[in-house]
Design an enzyme around this catalytic site. Structure first.
Site, PDB file in Angstrom:
ATOM      1  N   ASN A   1      -4.257  13.702  -8.583  1.00  0.00           N
ATOM      2  CA  ASN A   1      -3.662  14.108  -9.854  1.00  0.00           C
ATOM      3  C   ASN A   1      -4.658  14.902 -10.694  1.00  0.00           C
ATOM      4  O   ASN A   1      -5.827  15.057 -10.326  1.00  0.00           O
ATOM      5  CB  ASN A   1      -3.180  12.885 -10.645  1.00  0.00           C
ATOM      6  CG  ASN A   1      -1.683  12.656 -10.484  1.00  0.00           C
ATOM      7  OD1 ASN A   1      -0.890  13.597 -10.516  1.00  0.00           O
ATOM      8  ND2 ASN A   1      -1.290  11.406 -10.303  1.00  0.00           N
TER       9      ASN A   1
ATOM     10  N   ASP B   1      -2.523  11.212 -15.203  1.00  0.00           N
ATOM     11  CA  ASP B   1      -1.492  11.859 -14.386  1.00  0.00           C
ATOM     12  C   ASP B   1      -1.721  13.365 -14.476  1.00  0.00           C
ATOM     13  O   ASP B   1      -2.856  13.826 -14.396  1.00  0.00           O
ATOM     14  CB  ASP B   1      -0.104  11.426 -14.856  1.00  0.00           C
ATOM     15  CG  ASP B   1       0.959  11.552 -13.765  1.00  0.00           C
ATOM     16  OD1 ASP B   1       0.817  12.405 -12.871  1.00  0.00           O
ATOM     17  OD2 ASP B   1       1.946  10.805 -13.808  1.00  0.00           O
TER      18      ASP B   1
END
Length: 293
Positions: free
Chosen positions: A150, A200
């Site tokens: 990520n 994220d």
């Protein structure tokens, strides 16, 4: 500091796993994916016209190509070129043999036009890799032992590469060469443990600050090039997944969110979980994403 911005829900329906938004300033169009629904979606910002293209597997990420109307995408088993007009796929890099325990996840194009895309363990096993694919289709592996890839993004000058294994709860920074060289030893750029979340999706702004979705905390963090927290933005829902700058003057922060990731690890309790949002009033602008090829 924590600030409040204007957040507008702009998609007509929710995604199950919204990810990888990217603004195409040539078309005034925002692309993003609904990963577990196997969809590439798009919004023509001036007219609110929406569309979608079905792909044959889970999709982790997408990026723009030099040829308008084509995208480079990370599907479950490999990296492909996708035609938006008819949905046809052209393989760029498909590893053999296929490892069904991993799938491609987050990816971005570097300032030299190469696509970097990380894989992740389907059950978060440390079997993921980070792959870089050049415009001629030549692929190289830059890292191994990754659980969930990520936060792939680059500094405005392109000499710093940001990347995270989300389960480490840290974003790492690497000195990044324009040549085909291995990654350097990283440094910890942002430790996200104090914010009670793994990192994220992420992007950078024109001042070189990184904006990262703190998915478990329901916030977006802006961190300086030195890794210091500059501000926290409360997301309008509980699970923001990825962000990108766009709009006519690159001042809008578009944010994808999660309704149900399909893994059991991320299920929203908010009625608008999964929708796409536009955040305005941040006082900063982004930079256009590079094109693959």
């Amino acid at each position: 500091m924590t600030i409040t911005v204007t957040a507008t829900r702009i998609s007509p329906s929710p995604d199950m796993l919204g990810e990888s938004p990217i603004w195409d300033d040539r078309l005034g169009r925002l692309y993003w994916v609904d990963g577990v629904s196997c969809l590439v979606r798009y919004l023509d910002y001036a007219t609110d016209r929406v569309g979608e293209v079905k792909v044959p597997s889970i999709i982790g990420s997408l990026a723009l190509c030099q040829e308008s109307g084509r995208l480079i995408v990370g599907l479950a088993d490999g990296i492909y070129l996708l035609s938006i007009a008819d949905g046809t796929l052209e393989p760029v890099y498909v590893p053999e043999p296929v490892n069904e325990r991993v799938r491609f996840n987050d990816g971005k194009v570097d300032r030299q036009g190469r696509f970097l895309c990380g894989t992740m363990g389907v059950f978060a096993e440390p079997e993921g890799t980070l792959i870089r694919v050049s415009g001629d289709g030549e692929a190289e592996c830059l890292a191994t032992g990754i659980r969930i890839s990520n936060s792939v993004c680059f500094s405005p000058s392109g000499d710093t590469f940001y990347f995270a294994d989300s389960l480490d709860r840290a974003i790492r920074a690497y000195h990044y060469s324009p040549e085909r060289e291995p990654l350097t030893e990283p440094r910890i750029h942002v430790d996200t443990r104090p914010y009670h979340s793994g990192p994220d999706g992420a992007t950078v702004d024109s001042e070189g600050c990184i904006w990262v979705s703190l998915v478990q905390a329901g916030k977006i963090g802006r961190f300086t090039p030195e890794g210091k927290l500059d501000r926290l933005v409360e997301a309008p829902v509980d699970m923001p997944s990825c962000v990108t700058f766009g709009g006519p003057d690159m001042s809008i922060l578009f944010m994808t969110t999660i309704k149900d990731s399909g893994s059991g690890r991320a299920i929203s309790r908010h009625p608008y979980g999964g929708y796409l949002f536009a955040l305005e009033g941040l006082g900063v602008t982004g930079i256009p994403e590079p094109l693959y090829g």
